[in-house]
Write an enzyme that holds these catalytic residues in place. Structure first.
Site, PDB file in Angstrom:
ATOM      1  N   SER A  11      -9.594  -0.467   7.627  1.00 30.48           N
ATOM      2  CA  SER A  11      -9.100  -0.352   6.248  1.00 30.48           C
ATOM      3  C   SER A  11      -8.438  -1.581   5.661  1.00 30.48           C
ATOM      4  O   SER A  11      -8.143  -1.588   4.470  1.00 30.48           O
ATOM      5  CB  SER A  11      -8.117   0.801   6.142  1.00 30.48           C
ATOM      6  OG  SER A  11      -8.825   1.994   5.988  1.00 30.48           O
ATOM      7  N   LYS A  56       0.849  -1.202   0.000  1.00 26.73           N
ATOM      8  CA  LYS A  56       0.000   0.000   0.000  1.00 26.73           C
ATOM      9  C   LYS A  56       0.878   1.241   0.000  1.00 26.73           C
ATOM     10  O   LYS A  56       1.895   1.304   0.702  1.00 26.73           O
ATOM     11  CB  LYS A  56      -0.890  -0.018   1.241  1.00 26.73           C
ATOM     12  CG  LYS A  56      -1.878   1.138   1.335  1.00 26.73           C
ATOM     13  CD  LYS A  56      -2.752   1.008   2.582  1.00 26.73           C
ATOM     14  CE  LYS A  56      -3.779   2.116   2.701  1.00 26.73           C
ATOM     15  NZ  LYS A  56      -4.588   2.011   3.934  1.00 26.73           N
ATOM     16  N   SER A 110      -9.605   1.954   3.426  1.00 27.74           N
ATOM     17  CA  SER A 110      -8.781   2.699   2.501  1.00 27.74           C
ATOM     18  C   SER A 110      -7.797   1.853   1.707  1.00 27.74           C
ATOM     19  O   SER A 110      -7.283   2.297   0.686  1.00 27.74           O
ATOM     20  CB  SER A 110      -8.004   3.772   3.273  1.00 27.74           C
ATOM     21  OG  SER A 110      -7.098   3.165   4.189  1.00 27.74           O
TER      22      SER A 110
HETATM   23  N1  GLN Z   1     -12.759   4.185   6.980  1.00 28.03           N
HETATM   24  C1  GLN Z   1     -12.124   4.611   8.205  1.00 28.03           C
HETATM   25  C2  GLN Z   1     -11.709   6.056   8.090  1.00 28.03           C
HETATM   26  O1  GLN Z   1     -12.030   6.630   7.120  1.00 28.03           O
HETATM   27  C3  GLN Z   1     -10.940   3.743   8.484  1.00 28.03           C
HETATM   28  C4  GLN Z   1      -9.762   4.095   7.695  1.00 28.03           C
HETATM   29  C5  GLN Z   1      -8.598   3.257   8.025  1.00 28.03           C
HETATM   30  O2  GLN Z   1      -8.723   2.227   8.676  1.00 28.03           O
HETATM   31  N2  GLN Z   1      -7.434   3.721   7.622  1.00 28.03           N
HETATM   32  O3  GLN Z   1     -11.077   6.608   8.952  1.00 28.03           O
END
Ligand code: GLN
Length: 480
Positions: free
Chosen positions: A180, A81, A156
């Site tokens: 994420s 990532k 994400s």
């Molecule tokens: N969807 C969550 C957020 O927007 C989690 C994101 C993540 O785990 N990096 O913060």
């Protein structure tokens, strides 16, 4: 020669190298060519790294030729990532701000991957600074879900989930702050693990919310994800929050009996569930029962506070972490700003996307003198209650089973206009993140329209072994 890259497992790569069916270099070339050809469909890779990949593959071949141990991940094509830094290889965090940023060092997880013989073929697309649930917040365009191209892959770590689902990498690394890794794993039908907080070093993971950030692996099987976790886990001097706890051999412990294991089903997680998702999870629980597990209804009453406290704590930490992007370091500086303040303003104003700006503003607000006690301190208290809920539950059960997300992959654009609706994507994953316990998503089936649904397994701190064993037993049991 043609290698079926999309179907490879880690064990398959090891066997292919041993039998000389292919060399690591041949596999690397095929994997790169396949990934580059497939990528326009999904936009899952932002950068390919052929030079670095070929160098790694040749090192593996040289070791094998010399009769040396080439490592547990020898020759395995891996994607990383783009919030995890790679020396000499562009790392954008999905942000315009870091479009040209080339880090001077490798994250510990990246170093460990390569020490284990992995071949990093590219960096994957993600929501900007890992903020999002659909990968639509990337400055470089959304990722499409390889299972249904009109749908999001989740976020994400959407790119890292998509490449594994598509078969353009055997395994990948993502990061998880509130869901994420698990949520995109669920949306794309692959395995995704969020280890215990501190199990994997965060050194070189670009910080979003430091007390919640984790690096976690994706794989097409529990065994592959477990092998990747084993390679990157363990104490690291460079991350003071990394744990000293010894790393068990996750693969050796994978195939144990799960008979008699008590699995808690928290009633709060099954309330607002769509029947599409609920039916799949109910069927998965039946499979676990048929393997001898004993389901028990439990309650985690502080769950209601999860979303609100997460979006206070995560934004507070993000507002502080993102303060470093000021045009002085890392970033391309706008040309000829009149004053220092102008430089800050234009760097940040032009560089950050809407979601990052929203979170910086919210985080700055909740930390400000007049509101700290009203919001930030309260959120920390709620976080403690959530952790206590889990601790209490684990006095009576060995693992907790929940859905990963209330719904399956949604259509691109479907939720972008309503941040609150988007935030609900993580309603079931955020609690485990706040408690810092290990959790994972394992594919549990599909909705009537064929969209993957993941089942979440949560266990006590550092009981990745118990979690993975349950996941493996389920995977084998569901396959019949
Ligand atoms: N969807 C969550 C957020 O927007 C989690 C994101 C993540 O785990 N990096 O913060």
């Amino acid at each position: 020669m043609s290698i079926e890259v999309a179907k490879l497992t880690i064990a398959g790569v090891t066997a292919g190298l041993r039998s000389k069916e292919f060399s690591a270099e041949e596999l690397c070339r095929e994997a790169l060519a396949f990934a580059e050809a497939e990528n326009p469909k999904t936009n899952a890779y932002l950068t390919f790294s052929p030079d670095r990949a070929l160098a790694a593959a040749r090192r593996v071949d040289a070791k094998l030729a010399a009769g040396e141990d080439a490592g547990s991940l020898a020759g395995v094509p891996v994607a990383v990532k783009d919030v995890i830094v790679t020396k000499g290889l562009r790392t954008t965090c999905g942000s315009r701000l870091l479009e040209h940023y080339v880090p001077p060092y490798d994250a510990t997880a990246v170093q460990r991957l390569e020490q284990a013989g992995a071949v990093i073929i590219g960096k994957t697309n993600c929501d900007e600074f890992a903020m999002g649930s659909s990968n639509e917040n990337s400055a470089f365009g959304p990722v499409r879900n390889p299972v249904a191209l009109d749908r999001v892959p989740g976020g994400s770590s959407g790119g890292s989930a998509a490449v594994v689902a598509q078969g353009t990498a055997v395994v990948s690394l993502g990061s998880d702050t509130g869901g994420s890794v698990r949520q995109p794993a669920s949306f794309c039908g692959v395995v995704g693990i969020t280890p215990t907080y501190g199990r994997v070093s965060r050194y070189g993971l670009v910080a979003f919310a430091s007390s919640l950030d984790h690096i976690g692996p994706f794989g097409r099987s529990v065994a592959d994800a477990a092998a990747l976790l084993g390679a990157i886990a363990g104490r690291d001097e460079a991350d003071a929050t990394s744990a000293f706890a010894p790393v068990p051999d996750y693969l050796a412990d994978l195939n144990g009996d799960v008979r008699g294991k008590k699995i808690g089903l928290p009633r709060e997680y099954f309330k607002g569930l769509s029947s599409e998702t609920g039916d799949v999870i109910a069927a998965a629980v039946k499979v676990l029962e048929s393997l001898g597990c004993e389901p028990v209804e439990i309650s985690l009453p502080a769950t209601d506070y999860a979303i609100a406290s997460y979006y206070i704590i995560a934004t507070a930490e993000a507002s502080s972490n993102l303060a470093r992007y000021d045009g002085v370091r890392y970033t391309t500086r706008p040309k000829d700003p009149a004053t220092l303040a102008d430089m800050y303003r234009s760097t940040r104003g032009e560089g950050f996307g809407a979601e990052c700006k929203r979170r910086i503003m919210l985080g700055t607000y909740v930390l400000s003198a007049g509101y700290y006690d009203a919001y930030y301190r309260k959120a920390q208290q709620a976080r403690s209650l959530i952790a206590q809920d889990f601790a209490r539950a684990f006095e009576n059960v060995d693992a907790i089973i929940t859905p990963v997300s209330p719904f399956a992959a949604f259509r691109l654009g479907e939720k972008t206009s309503d941040p609150m609706e988007m935030y609900l994507s993580d309603i079931y994953t955020i609690t485990g993140s706040l408690a810092g316990i290990p959790c994972m998503s394992v594919p549990a089936g599909v909705t009537p329209s064929g969209l993957p649904v993941g089942m979440q397994i949560l266990t006590r701190h550092f009981d990745e072994t118990g979690m993975l064993r349950l996941a493996r037993a389920y995977e084998a049991g569901a396959a019949g």
